[in-house]
Scaffold this active site. Structure first.
Site, PDB file in Angstrom:
ATOM      1  N   LYS A  18      43.621   6.775  27.244  1.00  0.00           N
ATOM      2  CA  LYS A  18      43.336   8.170  26.878  1.00  0.00           C
ATOM      3  C   LYS A  18      44.638   8.936  26.877  1.00  0.00           C
ATOM      4  O   LYS A  18      45.399   8.874  27.847  1.00  0.00           O
ATOM      5  CB  LYS A  18      42.382   8.789  27.932  1.00  0.00           C
TER       6      LYS A  18
ATOM      7  N   LYS B 174      47.307  10.229  35.991  1.00  0.00           N
ATOM      8  CA  LYS B 174      46.511  11.460  35.904  1.00  0.00           C
ATOM      9  C   LYS B 174      45.015  11.139  35.847  1.00  0.00           C
ATOM     10  O   LYS B 174      44.215  11.738  36.568  1.00  0.00           O
ATOM     11  CB  LYS B 174      46.938  12.227  34.642  1.00  0.00           C
TER      12      LYS B 174
ATOM     13  N   LYS C  33      49.273   7.313  25.115  1.00  0.00           N
ATOM     14  CA  LYS C  33      49.895   8.479  24.473  1.00  0.00           C
ATOM     15  C   LYS C  33      50.368   8.075  23.088  1.00  0.00           C
ATOM     16  O   LYS C  33      50.587   6.884  22.821  1.00  0.00           O
ATOM     17  CB  LYS C  33      51.089   8.964  25.295  1.00  0.00           C
TER      18      LYS C  33
ATOM     19  N   SER D 245      38.502  16.675  27.984  1.00  0.00           N
ATOM     20  CA  SER D 245      38.469  15.627  26.948  1.00  0.00           C
ATOM     21  C   SER D 245      37.447  14.562  27.338  1.00  0.00           C
ATOM     22  O   SER D 245      36.709  14.058  26.499  1.00  0.00           O
ATOM     23  CB  SER D 245      39.836  14.960  26.799  1.00  0.00           C
TER      24      SER D 245
HETATM   25  P1  NAD Z   1      52.258  24.121  22.446  1.00  0.00           P
HETATM   26  O1  NAD Z   1      52.900  23.453  21.297  1.00  0.00           O
HETATM   27  O2  NAD Z   1      51.016  24.889  22.209  1.00  0.00           O
HETATM   28  O3  NAD Z   1      53.315  25.133  23.109  1.00  0.00           O
HETATM   29  C1  NAD Z   1      54.599  24.768  23.504  1.00  0.00           C
HETATM   30  C2  NAD Z   1      55.335  26.048  23.872  1.00  0.00           C
HETATM   31  O4  NAD Z   1      56.626  25.710  24.394  1.00  0.00           O
HETATM   32  C3  NAD Z   1      55.581  26.977  22.697  1.00  0.00           C
HETATM   33  O5  NAD Z   1      55.465  28.315  23.123  1.00  0.00           O
HETATM   34  C4  NAD Z   1      57.051  26.701  22.322  1.00  0.00           C
HETATM   35  O6  NAD Z   1      57.666  27.809  21.695  1.00  0.00           O
HETATM   36  C5  NAD Z   1      57.594  26.455  23.711  1.00  0.00           C
HETATM   37  N1  NAD Z   1      58.845  25.705  23.699  1.00  0.00           N
HETATM   38  C6  NAD Z   1      59.184  24.651  22.914  1.00  0.00           C
HETATM   39  N2  NAD Z   1      60.435  24.255  23.212  1.00  0.00           N
HETATM   40  C7  NAD Z   1      60.869  25.058  24.217  1.00  0.00           C
HETATM   41  C8  NAD Z   1      62.069  25.166  24.950  1.00  0.00           C
HETATM   42  N3  NAD Z   1      63.091  24.331  24.704  1.00  0.00           N
HETATM   43  N4  NAD Z   1      62.161  26.124  25.909  1.00  0.00           N
HETATM   44  C9  NAD Z   1      61.121  26.951  26.134  1.00  0.00           C
HETATM   45  N5  NAD Z   1      59.964  26.918  25.478  1.00  0.00           N
HETATM   46  C10 NAD Z   1      59.850  25.983  24.521  1.00  0.00           C
HETATM   47  O7  NAD Z   1      52.092  23.007  23.547  1.00  0.00           O
HETATM   48  P2  NAD Z   1      51.054  22.987  24.743  1.00  0.00           P
HETATM   49  O8  NAD Z   1      49.837  22.276  24.304  1.00  0.00           O
HETATM   50  O9  NAD Z   1      50.954  24.342  25.355  1.00  0.00           O
HETATM   51  O10 NAD Z   1      51.828  21.985  25.740  1.00  0.00           O
HETATM   52  C11 NAD Z   1      52.895  22.446  26.576  1.00  0.00           C
HETATM   53  C12 NAD Z   1      53.146  21.399  27.648  1.00  0.00           C
HETATM   54  O11 NAD Z   1      51.938  21.189  28.372  1.00  0.00           O
HETATM   55  C13 NAD Z   1      53.571  20.009  27.126  1.00  0.00           C
HETATM   56  O12 NAD Z   1      54.440  19.407  28.044  1.00  0.00           O
HETATM   57  C14 NAD Z   1      52.265  19.236  27.097  1.00  0.00           C
HETATM   58  O13 NAD Z   1      52.473  17.839  27.207  1.00  0.00           O
HETATM   59  C15 NAD Z   1      51.617  19.806  28.335  1.00  0.00           C
HETATM   60  N6  NAD Z   1      50.161  19.632  28.316  1.00  0.00           N
HETATM   61  C16 NAD Z   1      49.382  20.247  27.396  1.00  0.00           C
HETATM   62  C17 NAD Z   1      48.020  20.027  27.407  1.00  0.00           C
HETATM   63  C18 NAD Z   1      47.083  20.710  26.442  1.00  0.00           C
HETATM   64  O14 NAD Z   1      45.875  20.480  26.527  1.00  0.00           O
HETATM   65  N7  NAD Z   1      47.570  21.569  25.570  1.00  0.00           N
HETATM   66  C19 NAD Z   1      47.439  19.175  28.363  1.00  0.00           C
HETATM   67  C20 NAD Z   1      48.273  18.573  29.302  1.00  0.00           C
HETATM   68  C21 NAD Z   1      49.647  18.806  29.259  1.00  0.00           C
END
Ligand code: NAD
Length: 450
Positions: free
Chosen positions: A89, A113, A125, A377
């Site tokens: 997953k 996780k 992934k 999920s």
């Molecule tokens: P997203 O694409 O919606 O948002 C990413 C954000 O980070 C954006 O605001 C972007 O502008 C910003 N960003 C990108 N590069 C950057 C940098 N160098 N410095 C500062 N900000 C930066 O992504 P998301 O879904 O919110 O995911 C963010 C993190 O959370 C990732 O590491 C992802 O693996 C993790 N995550 C997300 C989910 C989910 O369900 N969305 C679940 C588990 C983990």
């Protein structure tokens, strides 16, 4: 035609092989956490040996016809790190820096996780090396469907289930599910989660990561005898996870003083109005320190800061919610926050962990804090397979109960063993993984017949 263009290879490496390769350093860094936790668990050598190897890694080349008629080939990956506790997953990431090493690390984290949250899944992934902002919507759709063409034999509702990650969303998940269903000649909703509601998505999936992180913060805060109203917060990353969490914290009374995106951040010691900033960003694509009353927004007093400055702010809680490797040995000494909740995957590397620990900073790790996304999920997969759909209240109630329970258990392990919370989280996940791996037969079983 496609066959001549496409290149497919199976790659399997141990962590020690990966150690020898400079450009595959992320997984070896991630695996240092495993080594640290192994000191505190009582699982068999066999189980440990199994966990040092990603089960299977697939590299593909995806040919995409661009709008101007040219052909571009994109690199894509899917890694199944372990599937002892259930099908793989994990999300699919679109980003220019995606590499096999990054995808393997993310799959490794997913394994722990899912075990930590006691979900019946292993860890996987995927990703494509692409800057999605440079593609038109039609090109993005062809790329997403092309990715499924190449990995269809490697995934499935009982094999490996996809989900959104950085720069992928519900629409893209819908395309992927649709393409997989076309290939299989049957509707296969449960192969992808995070889909649009109308295609079998779950209520609450879009806010699940943030809601899960919020529940962890709410569970932990009283242990430090703090209340939201007297707690300042800085959030790096204003995307799906970061912006929603900042909004939940603001609404619960926390003082969110700084937020940022890839272009930089805003800081206001008196606190920011997150709902207004979110609304303004959604309509203008710009992040500004605004306060909106009805449709009228005005700029509030603030400072413009860089992402590095945001990370170094003197706040009670720091939330990295952007990308990995944001806090390293290079900037860890500058960090002043008292508690860090990792919403991004791997925002702190293992060298920085040690520096932060010496400073007395508590780190609540990614595999616990951001597990709300994979938990809902799982709920979506259950709903798809049963054909019975839950209300938002049911989803959030089950999510909060699961996150609070596992946060409490992890905290207790940290206290009982006298270890940091990250190690405790790995110990908790490892115990469950070890049990499952041993259930397949241990050395004692084969050698001594016991
Ligand atoms: P997203 O694409 O919606 O948002 C990413 C954000 O980070 C954006 O605001 C972007 O502008 C910003 N960003 C990108 N590069 C950057 C940098 N160098 N410095 C500062 N900000 C930066 O992504 P998301 O879904 O919110 O995911 C963010 C993190 O959370 C990732 O590491 C992802 O693996 C993790 N995550 C997300 C989910 C989910 O369900 N969305 C679940 C588990 C983990």
């Amino acid at each position: 035609m496609n066959d001549s263009i496409q290149e497919m290879s199976m790659v399997k490496k141990t962590v020690s092989e990966i150690d020898n390769s400079a450009n595959l350093s992320l997984l070896s860094d991630a695996s240092k956490r495993l080594e640290q936790a192994l000191k505190y668990v009582n699982i068999s050598e066999d189980a440990i040996a199994r966990l040092r190897y990603p089960k299977a890694s697939l590299s593909v080349s995806i040919p995409v016809r661009m709008d101007d008629g040219s052909l571009r080939i994109f690199s894509g990956y899917r890694v199944r790190y372990d599937d002892t506790r259930g099908p793989g997953k994990g999300g699919v990431r679109y980003h220019p820096s995606v590499s096999l090493d990054e995808v393997q690390s993310l799959a490794f984290w997913m394994t722990f996780k899912c075990a930590l949250l006691d979900l019946p899944f292993g860890g996987a992934k995927g990703g494509i090396t692409v800057n999605p902002k440079e593609l038109s919507k039609a090109e993005l759709e062809r790329l997403s469907r092309g990715y499924i063409n190449e990995i269809a034999d490697f995934i499935g509702p009982d094999v490996d289930i996809l989900a959104p990650d950085v720069y992928t969303n519900a629409t893209i998940m819908g395309w992927m599910m649709d393409r997989y269903s076309t290939i299989k000649r049957q509707v296969c909703r449960a192969v992808v989660t995070g889909k649009p509601l109308t295609l079998g998505g779950s209520q609450g999936r879009d806010t699940a990561t943030a809601m899960g992180a919020f529940t962890v913060i709410q569970t932990i805060l009283p242990k430090f005898e703090r209340i939201p109203q007297e707690t300042t917060v800085a959030v790096q990353g204003f995307g799906n996870a970061g912006a929603t969490l900042a909004g939940l914290l603001d609404a619960a009374g926390y003082k969110v003083v700084a937020v940022s995106d890839s272009k930089g951040g805003i800081y206001a010691p008196q606190g920011l109005d997150i709902a207004s900033i979110h609304e303004h960003k959604n309509s203008s694509r710009e992040m500004k320190a605004v306060y909106c009353h009805d449709t009228v927004c005005s700029i509030v007093e603030h400072q413009t800061i860089s992402n590095q400055e945001l990370l170094a702010l003197d706040v009670d809680i720091l939330i990295p919610a952007a990308l990995e490797n944001q806090i390293t040995a290079g900037n860890a000494a500058d960090i002043k926050a008292k508690l860090i909740f990792e919403v991004a995957n791997g925002p702190i590397n293992s060298d920085a962990d040690k520096i932060l620990a010496k400073k007395g900073i508590y780190i609540f790790p990614d595999i616990l804090v951001n597990a709300g996304g994979v938990t809902v999920s799982y709920f979506e997969w259950v709903q798809n397979r049963s054909g019975w759909y839950w209300t938002l209240e049911e989803v959030n109630q089950r999510l909060k109960a699961k996150m609070a329970t596992e946060a409490e258990k992890t905290w207790k392990i940290a206290q009982d063993l006298g270890v940091d919370v990250r190690t405790a989280a790995y110990v908790h996940g490892l115990n469950r993984l070890g049990e499952a791996l041993d259930a397949k037969g241990t050395r004692d079983y084969y050698v001594n017949g016991v």
